[in-house]
Design a protein around this motif. Structure first.
Motif, PDB file in Angstrom:
ATOM      1  N   THR A   5       0.848  -1.189   0.000  1.00  0.00           N
ATOM      2  CA  THR A   5       0.000   0.000   0.000  1.00  0.00           C
ATOM      3  C   THR A   5       0.886   1.241   0.000  1.00  0.00           C
ATOM      4  O   THR A   5       1.828   1.339   0.775  1.00  0.00           O
ATOM      5  CB  THR A   5      -0.905   0.012   1.242  1.00  0.00           C
ATOM      6  N   THR A   6       0.568   2.176  -0.856  1.00  0.00           N
ATOM      7  CA  THR A   6       1.367   3.400  -0.878  1.00  0.00           C
ATOM      8  C   THR A   6       1.009   4.270   0.321  1.00  0.00           C
ATOM      9  O   THR A   6      -0.118   4.253   0.801  1.00  0.00           O
ATOM     10  CB  THR A   6       1.128   4.185  -2.184  1.00  0.00           C
ATOM     11  N   TRP A   7       1.989   5.021   0.751  1.00  0.00           N
ATOM     12  CA  TRP A   7       1.824   5.924   1.885  1.00  0.00           C
ATOM     13  C   TRP A   7       1.716   7.336   1.322  1.00  0.00           C
ATOM     14  O   TRP A   7       2.713   7.920   0.865  1.00  0.00           O
ATOM     15  CB  TRP A   7       3.011   5.783   2.821  1.00  0.00           C
ATOM     16  N   GLU A  10       4.227  10.450   2.522  1.00  0.00           N
ATOM     17  CA  GLU A  10       5.685  10.295   2.458  1.00  0.00           C
ATOM     18  C   GLU A  10       6.370  11.656   2.557  1.00  0.00           C
ATOM     19  O   GLU A  10       5.986  12.611   1.889  1.00  0.00           O
ATOM     20  CB  GLU A  10       6.087   9.606   1.153  1.00  0.00           C
TER      21      GLU A  10
END
Length: 175
Positions: A5-7, A10
């Motif tokens: 899962t992308t954060w 960031e």
């Protein structure tokens, strides 16, 4: 959150910080890019960090999470509260993020990201107390609860909705 899962936060909020599991953003800037309901600022690797040297205790972490929950319940309807849960942290374009800083044991301050004049945090840190930047002339440390009360105050008294929230959550706000 799975590794794949992308954060979305960031560079703004720490993904792997344990406080993120409580939906508390741990940021490294006193003016984070995202408009979080509230955040905790931690030290980064810079010698000029404006962050906290100490970590919140378990009780203080519960208070920070409760502060965020109270804000959402007070300002957002149930449908929008559910929408906020689609992201790992609570953000809203209308939020004026409250950034909490921990100076030491039972010694806290906060700021609003909209502030552009005056001290960075209120009350100021221990090394600035009594100096020219200490607009409050706050002589000593404030607990996290006292700082939260100040954040919810108009004049000298905390607002009723905040006092009611604390009264209905004695497991978090024991005093």
């Amino acid at each position: 959150m799975s590794e794949s899962t992308t954060w979305p936060f960031e560079g703004d909020a720490k993904r792997d910080d344990p406080l993120a599991n409580l939906r508390i953003p741990v940021v490294t800037s006193f003016n984070p890019q995202w408009k979080y309901v509230a955040a905790y600022i931690a030290v980064d690797t810079s010698p000029y960090s404006w962050g906290s040297q100490e970590r919140p205790t378990g009780q203080e972490a519960a208070m920070l999470a409760s502060f965020i929950d109270e804000y959402k319940q007070h300002w957002f309807n149930e449908r929008y509260q559910a929408k906020l849960l689609e992201r790992p942290l609570d953000v809203d374009s209308g939020c004026n993020t409250t950034v909490f800083v921990k100076y030491g044991d039972n010694d806290w301050g906060y700021r609003l990201t909209s502030w552009i004049y005056g001290p960075t945090y209120v009350p100021v840190g221990p090394n600035l107390r009594g100096g020219k930047y200490d607009e409050d002339k706050q002589p000593g440390p404030l607990t996290l609860e006292q700082v939260m009360d100040r954040r919810h105050s108009v004049g000298d008294e905390p607002m009723k909705h905040w006092l009611d929230w604390k009264a209905s959550h004695p497991e978090v706000f024991a005093s």
